[in-house]
Design an enzyme around this catalytic site. Structure first.
Site, PDB file in Angstrom:
ATOM      1  N   ASN A  38      26.925  61.149  32.397  1.00  0.00           N
ATOM      2  CA  ASN A  38      25.725  61.595  31.691  1.00  0.00           C
ATOM      3  C   ASN A  38      25.071  62.793  32.373  1.00  0.00           C
ATOM      4  O   ASN A  38      24.684  62.727  33.539  1.00  0.00           O
ATOM      5  CB  ASN A  38      24.732  60.420  31.620  1.00  0.00           C
ATOM      6  CG  ASN A  38      23.708  60.600  30.524  1.00  0.00           C
ATOM      7  OD1 ASN A  38      23.669  61.604  29.846  1.00  0.00           O
ATOM      8  ND2 ASN A  38      22.861  59.592  30.345  1.00  0.00           N
ATOM      9  N   HIS A 123      17.599  45.253  25.244  1.00  0.00           N
ATOM     10  CA  HIS A 123      16.504  45.992  25.847  1.00  0.00           C
ATOM     11  C   HIS A 123      15.259  45.889  24.982  1.00  0.00           C
ATOM     12  O   HIS A 123      15.195  46.478  23.900  1.00  0.00           O
ATOM     13  CB  HIS A 123      16.878  47.464  25.991  1.00  0.00           C
ATOM     14  CG  HIS A 123      17.904  47.727  27.052  1.00  0.00           C
ATOM     15  ND1 HIS A 123      17.967  48.917  27.734  1.00  0.00           N
ATOM     16  CD2 HIS A 123      18.906  46.964  27.550  1.00  0.00           C
ATOM     17  CE1 HIS A 123      18.967  48.870  28.605  1.00  0.00           C
ATOM     18  NE2 HIS A 123      19.544  47.691  28.501  1.00  0.00           N
ATOM     19  N   TYR A 160      10.120  55.211  32.343  1.00  0.00           N
ATOM     20  CA  TYR A 160      11.538  54.951  32.132  1.00  0.00           C
ATOM     21  C   TYR A 160      11.734  53.657  31.321  1.00  0.00           C
ATOM     22  O   TYR A 160      11.066  52.654  31.565  1.00  0.00           O
ATOM     23  CB  TYR A 160      12.273  54.797  33.471  1.00  0.00           C
ATOM     24  CG  TYR A 160      13.648  54.200  33.282  1.00  0.00           C
ATOM     25  CD1 TYR A 160      14.695  54.984  32.819  1.00  0.00           C
ATOM     26  CD2 TYR A 160      13.874  52.846  33.475  1.00  0.00           C
ATOM     27  CE1 TYR A 160      15.939  54.435  32.577  1.00  0.00           C
ATOM     28  CE2 TYR A 160      15.112  52.291  33.237  1.00  0.00           C
ATOM     29  CZ  TYR A 160      16.145  53.084  32.787  1.00  0.00           C
ATOM     30  OH  TYR A 160      17.364  52.523  32.538  1.00  0.00           O
ATOM     31  N   ASP A 211      14.343  46.550  35.057  1.00  0.00           N
ATOM     32  CA  ASP A 211      14.973  47.672  35.757  1.00  0.00           C
ATOM     33  C   ASP A 211      13.904  48.519  36.423  1.00  0.00           C
ATOM     34  O   ASP A 211      13.028  49.078  35.755  1.00  0.00           O
ATOM     35  CB  ASP A 211      15.771  48.510  34.747  1.00  0.00           C
ATOM     36  CG  ASP A 211      16.568  49.629  35.406  1.00  0.00           C
ATOM     37  OD1 ASP A 211      16.549  49.728  36.651  1.00  0.00           O
ATOM     38  OD2 ASP A 211      17.215  50.395  34.677  1.00  0.00           O
ATOM     39  N   HIS A 313      26.740  47.772  34.101  1.00  0.00           N
ATOM     40  CA  HIS A 313      25.955  48.735  33.327  1.00  0.00           C
ATOM     41  C   HIS A 313      26.592  48.902  31.954  1.00  0.00           C
ATOM     42  O   HIS A 313      27.817  48.942  31.825  1.00  0.00           O
ATOM     43  CB  HIS A 313      25.964  50.063  34.091  1.00  0.00           C
ATOM     44  CG  HIS A 313      25.248  51.185  33.445  1.00  0.00           C
ATOM     45  ND1 HIS A 313      23.900  51.158  33.160  1.00  0.00           N
ATOM     46  CD2 HIS A 313      25.687  52.406  33.047  1.00  0.00           C
ATOM     47  CE1 HIS A 313      23.548  52.314  32.619  1.00  0.00           C
ATOM     48  NE2 HIS A 313      24.614  53.083  32.534  1.00  0.00           N
ATOM     49  N   ASP A 317      25.028  55.695  27.569  1.00  0.00           N
ATOM     50  CA  ASP A 317      25.729  56.812  28.202  1.00  0.00           C
ATOM     51  C   ASP A 317      27.193  56.459  28.464  1.00  0.00           C
ATOM     52  O   ASP A 317      27.929  57.263  29.038  1.00  0.00           O
ATOM     53  CB  ASP A 317      25.035  57.243  29.498  1.00  0.00           C
ATOM     54  CG  ASP A 317      24.941  56.137  30.531  1.00  0.00           C
ATOM     55  OD1 ASP A 317      25.169  54.967  30.181  1.00  0.00           O
ATOM     56  OD2 ASP A 317      24.630  56.446  31.701  1.00  0.00           O
TER      57      ASP A 317
END
Length: 403
Positions: A38, A123, A160, A211, A313, A317
């Site tokens: 990314n 999320h 974020y 996170d 993860h 991305d």
């Protein structure tokens, strides 16, 4: 034996940039590998086209381990995200080819399924705690058993993990890096109330994750972990930068909140101390950035010896090629923990048709031979590369900070 006759790099941007390697053998079998890094996508594309592809032509595609070692040791300049993402693309494509020739889904070549599916987390985010809880309740109604919570921080213009869209989050959002402002003090005051509200609204039968995105010092991370202990988080992720692996010793001394780290790791050496000393509970290294399935299996086996589970993860991305590979990997390893899952756009799903599916909080890679992912090259060509950078972060006094 299948000989490699071509390997092509395809760059496409169906909402965000992806770099894909397509390897073809003399029997017509093809395999796909993800090489997306990314914000630095073209660096990996060049590494593949200019330095790796010429070395692949004529090689036996079945010799996956030998080719991995050849590309890793043969480069002399080892590791690093560009090198390891390129190696990962080759490695994943070769596993895809091997599965197709065998007529078996990849997880069968990795020892077979150890579970019915891979638990994934969604999320939930919002500008306020109330917005985040509303999103989390929506995920719970959809059957998710694990939910990541991110909320806006009062006094900060942007945060974020908080996106304009409830389901799609792409932080690489500008032709040149945008600059965000950060305050650890304001952030640390905001997270415990978020978790308190979540437990009240969602109950205790759902896993809650968060996170930090490398933004705290070790002692600040320790304080956050201790503050969250009453709410029993599944983990706090990337609580402090891990270049200095010893940072996590200090966090461990002060909290029993489980710790996860590693989405930016690209080799087993990045997590050797963290795993050996049991300073973390989940390793988040990915297929694409940690050298492919071959190397990620080594990391998982090493972690298993030390009671550390996987939590790969899985943000957008990474292309559907990596998502499929992660699910085959997660289905087969004994110490699987959880898999991050962010939905791709409809355009991305159309460019990368795939066999994996979601049901009742679990994802399954499907039973198609190999990875179970294809690439529609004609459609991909309609989405040209578009430069996009991740943001940078500054403290309120203007000092550069970790993003």
């Amino acid at each position: 034996m299948p000989r490699i006759v071509s390997a092509r790099v395809i760059v496409t941007c169906p909402g965000r940039n992806f770099v894909t390697l397509k390897v073809e053998c003399d029997d017509g079998t093809t395999g796909l590998g993800d090489a997306t890094l990314n914000g630095r996508e073209l660096a990996v594309a060049s590494y593949l086209e200019d330095h790796v592809v010429p070395c692949l032509i004529g090689r036996d595609a079945h010799r996956i381990e030998d080719i991995w070692q050849y590309l890793y040791k043969g480069a002399y300049w080892r590791r690093g995200p560009v090198t390891m993402s390129a190696i990962a693309a080759v490695d994943t494509a070769l596993w895809d080819i091997k599965g197709k020739i065998a007529g078996l889904p990849l997880h069968q070549l990795l020892g077979g399924a150890m579970r019915e599916g891979c638990m994934v987390y969604g999320h939930a985010n919002g500008a306020t705690i109330e917005d985040t809880i509303e999103a989390a309740l929506d995920y719970q109604r959809q059957g998710y058993r694990a939910i990541r919570l991110q909320s806006g921080v009062p006094g900060l213009a942007s945060t974020y993990g908080v996106s304009k869209d409830r389901y799609f989050y792409e932080p690489a959002d500008a032709d040149l890096p945008t600059e965000n402002m950060w305050s650890s003090e304001k952030y640390l005051r905001s997270v415990p109330p978020l978790f308190a509200a979540a437990r009240e609204a969602l109950g205790w039968d759902v896993h809650l994750l968060h996170d930090v995105h490398h933004r705290l010092t070790p002692i600040e991370a320790a304080r956050l972990g201790k503050d969250l202990e009453p709410y029993r988080p599944f983990w706090i992720e990337d609580s402090t930068p891990a270049e200095n692996q010893a940072n996590f010793r200090l966090i461990r001394q002060h909290t029993t909140t489980p710790l996860a780290v590693g989405e930016v790791f690209n080799a087993i050496w990045d997590c050797k101390t963290l795993i050996e000393e049991q300073l973390i509970d989940y390793i988040r290294a990915t297929v694409v950035h940690a050298g492919g399935i071959t190397h990620l299996r080594r990391i998982a086996a090493f972690a298993d010896l030390h009671n550390v589970r996987t939590g790969c993860h899985g943000a957008t991305d990474l292309s559907p090629v990596t998502m499929a590979a992660a699910l085959h990997f997660g289905l087969s390893v004994p110490n699987f923990g959880v898999q991050e899952y962010m939905r791709h756009t409809d355009d991305t799903d159309a460019v990368f048709p795939h066999a994996y599916s979601f049901e009742a909080g679990l994802m399954h890679p499907g039973d198609a031979p190999g990875l179970g992912v294809d690439l529609d090259e004609d459609r991909a060509a309609t989405f040209p590369y578009k430069r996009a950078y991740l943001p940078v972060n500054r403290r309120e006094d203007g000092t550069m900070h970790d993003w």
